[in-house]
Design a protein around this motif. Sequence first.
Motif, PDB file in Angstrom:
ATOM      1  N   MET B   1       0.853  -1.203   0.000  1.00 64.41           N
ATOM      2  CA  MET B   1       0.000   0.000   0.000  1.00 64.41           C
ATOM      3  C   MET B   1       0.878   1.238   0.000  1.00 64.41           C
ATOM      4  N   PRO B   2       1.113   1.826  -1.159  1.00 61.81           N
ATOM      5  CA  PRO B   2       1.980   3.008  -1.200  1.00 61.81           C
ATOM      6  C   PRO B   2       1.340   4.172  -0.452  1.00 61.81           C
ATOM      7  N   THR B   3       2.142   4.887   0.255  1.00 67.93           N
ATOM      8  CA  THR B   3       1.612   6.065   0.937  1.00 67.93           C
ATOM      9  C   THR B   3       2.221   7.300   0.309  1.00 67.93           C
ATOM     10  N   LEU B   4       1.552   8.406   0.492  1.00 65.85           N
ATOM     11  CA  LEU B   4       2.117   9.655   0.007  1.00 65.85           C
ATOM     12  C   LEU B   4       3.352   9.969   0.825  1.00 65.85           C
ATOM     13  N   ILE B   5       4.392  10.355   0.127  1.00 69.33           N
ATOM     14  CA  ILE B   5       5.545  10.801   0.904  1.00 69.33           C
ATOM     15  C   ILE B   5       5.278  12.230   1.291  1.00 69.33           C
ATOM     16  N   PRO B 243     -10.432   9.760 -17.603  1.00 67.60           N
ATOM     17  CA  PRO B 243     -10.334   8.618 -16.684  1.00 67.60           C
ATOM     18  C   PRO B 243      -8.931   8.003 -16.625  1.00 67.60           C
ATOM     19  N   TRP B 244      -8.114   8.275 -17.623  1.00 65.65           N
ATOM     20  CA  TRP B 244      -6.805   7.612 -17.689  1.00 65.65           C
ATOM     21  C   TRP B 244      -5.916   7.891 -16.480  1.00 65.65           C
ATOM     22  N   PRO B 245      -5.861   9.134 -16.016  1.00 61.08           N
ATOM     23  CA  PRO B 245      -5.023   9.374 -14.831  1.00 61.08           C
ATOM     24  C   PRO B 245      -5.415   8.479 -13.666  1.00 61.08           C
ATOM     25  N   ARG B 246      -6.736   8.253 -13.498  1.00 60.74           N
ATOM     26  CA  ARG B 246      -7.176   7.406 -12.393  1.00 60.74           C
ATOM     27  C   ARG B 246      -6.716   5.973 -12.622  1.00 60.74           C
ATOM     28  N   ILE B 247      -6.856   5.509 -13.870  1.00 63.28           N
ATOM     29  CA  ILE B 247      -6.433   4.136 -14.183  1.00 63.28           C
ATOM     30  C   ILE B 247      -4.928   4.008 -13.962  1.00 63.28           C
ATOM     31  N   GLN B 248      -4.192   5.005 -14.472  1.00 64.73           N
ATOM     32  CA  GLN B 248      -2.747   4.909 -14.374  1.00 64.73           C
ATOM     33  C   GLN B 248      -2.275   5.000 -12.931  1.00 64.73           C
ATOM     34  N   GLY B 249      -3.034   5.728 -12.118  1.00 63.44           N
ATOM     35  CA  GLY B 249      -2.679   5.795 -10.700  1.00 63.44           C
ATOM     36  C   GLY B 249      -2.648   4.418 -10.078  1.00 63.44           C
ATOM     37  N   ALA B 250      -3.539   3.543 -10.573  1.00 61.85           N
ATOM     38  CA  ALA B 250      -3.590   2.192 -10.019  1.00 61.85           C
ATOM     39  C   ALA B 250      -2.435   1.328 -10.506  1.00 61.85           C
TER      40      ALA B 250
END
Lengths: 289, 497
Positions: B1-5, B243-250
């Motif tokens: 689970m990556p967290t925001l740095i 929607p691509w940014p959301r997909i790519q975020g995953a």
Amino acid sequence: MAHERETDHATGVETTGHEWDGIKELDNPLPRWWLWIWYVTIAFSIAYWVAMPAWPGLHSYTKGMLGQSDRANVGKELTALELQRGQGAAALRTASLEQIEKDPKLQAYAQQVGQSVFGDNCATCHGIGGTGGKGYANLRDDVWLWGGKLEDIQYTITHGIRSGDENARMSQMPAYGRDELLKPEQIDDLTEYVVKLSNRPADAGAVARAAPIFETQCSACHGLEGKGNQELGAPNLTDADWLYGSDRASIRGQIYAGNGGVMPTWGGRLSPETIKALTVYIHANAGGQ
Amino acid sequence: MPTLIDNRPPEPETRTAVSAAARARGKGDAKGGLYKPREQIYPKLVHGKWRNVKWALLIITLGIYYITPWIRWHRPDGFPQQAALVDFTGRRFYFFDIQLWPQEVYIFTGLLVMSALALFLVTALFGRLWCGYACPQTVWTDLYIVVERLFEGDRNARMRLDAAPLSFDKVWRKTGKHLTWLAIAFGTGGAWIFYFHDAPTLLRTFWTGDAPVTAYVSCGLLTCTTYIFAGWMREQVCTYMCPWPRIQGAMLDHHSLQVTYLGYRGEPRGPHKKGQSWEGRGDCVDCRQCVVVCPMGIDIRDGAQLECINCGLCVDACDDIMTKMGRPTGLIAYDSEAAVSHRGSGCKPRYKPVRSRTIYYALALGIVGGLTLWSLIARPDADLHVIRDRNPVFVRMHDGAVRDGYTLKIGNRTFVEQRFDVAFEGVPGARLSHPGAQGEHVSIVVPADQVVPLRVFVTTPPNAELDASVPARFIIRSGDVQAEAKTVFLSGAANPQ
């Protein structure tokens, strides 16, 4: 689920107070242009009510200013289709049956028309595949009561069989049993004789007894050898194809009652072009003659 | 689970725990309404290696887009002479020596699946490179900003101009800019329609008013979208619409390369005077160059954000400043979360381009790519499909022969007319015939690049002994162009009359 609204540290945005598995939902404001687009859609829908059919009433509906009507559009398309068909029909009208069958394009068109007309008008008796049934002729094989050439088929469709049309194909097999033209035992013997005609084992004594009866009573139409006669629609008794069934009981029943089917006359109901197309369709899909 | 740095220095607890960065971005006041007006972004021109890569890609991608329809390609007479053409009326797709029929839509499916997998792979390895470098939204926005700079100057000049009262100078600059934008948009919409029609012909008919309505509508539509998206909406498209940014975020994980601000090296930030010591302070001089060049208007020093498109312009801007300051470059760099935390804690950074996620993407990409390529290469020059009559399944003739009916769909993929001889194998002594022609030999002329249906009958010899269902096949041959298709012959043996 519902919690206090709080401010998220990382983004500085308020949460909605909803939480799923520890994930909190942020309450980011929508961009303003989005809101404006929403207003535009509302304005559009109001304009749509004015311009297009929209609201149903008890007996009618609001027609809209543009006069758009799906019913009218379908009507227009059907009219256009009629026109288009008119061109095809013209081609069918001028060409002879042989020409239609020889020309790949015309044949394809005739087959299409024929198939749909057949399904609407003929399939009721002859079956959607044209294979007929007991008492209804099979149009797919190469056995024809009244002839299987293009012109024969066209004539049969146009005038029908025993249809009351003055030019209809007409013949009547006597009902030998019901009208007591022959004795029951003679009919039994004849049945054996007909079985023998189609190359099946039969009682030799009965066959011998029935031979003179066949000659006097039956050969006039069915021929001395029982090969039938297409002029009279008399079936060939020597083949494996039986309109009313091949077993002894069916054969005996046919000699007893002399059934003959009725086919309606289509000349007045279908246009000559349609009958041509139907003729080609039937001929092309039958064991040709 | 990556967290925001969170690279920001810990703050004293304030009344509402809102970060300084969030406040700086003007989102922090909890009194923010439901709707947010857009904050105009004025990206500043930057020079550097990533900017050069972006220039190169802009020229290449736009070049491909505008030039492709004009490439001529020799095909036989009667066929389009255009290398890349989507011919809707003829229902054909041409691409150099490749020609596809509508029923080969699976090849496009393969291409789309490959594109998706390639995007996943690239994103898992290098973050949102697509967004930053290759996306049409990014490329055309870049082009539009070039035009904007031409008419209104760079960032500061543009801000001054927008704030200035109406004047002749302002009007002509704005008008010139918008007219140029519209011209580019029109060229974009115009180029699009050339893909669907012979380009030189369409160029002529378009101006004489004889082009199809769809051409004008498509051109108008794409003119509008290009002008609105690249001129007016820009980063709003990426943040709110796409929607691509959301997909790519995953797709991102600890090992993906992303534009990263090395907080451990930069903090504590602050202005730096010449000659001052660098001891006890971070390298970040808080010059805000990374913020002013950002086309998305974000501050990368707040850590990874969904708005960031990984375009690397802040990397160029920061490297420039660091060089001037005499500090090592790379305070903002393409780096992975894992490597940053390693370095931050004094270990050697580890990069893992090969990991289960990327292996899986690469494998899937290889398999789908191989299958697509194979199905493209293995297509024969002729096509044969057999539709067996189902009603009646078979017909028994008066002499005891059995006849089955078939409809053959014969496709000729070559650019010349072919006369196909039709043969049937599987039933000994069977005779082929087709309506309208009697005889043993069935053949049919199929025009170039067309499908023609053919009704045929297969008749067995009288009283042939056959199984109820006999495997059989049709073969069509025209010289060395041939195809075959399996079928069955049903003899009705199981249900004798």
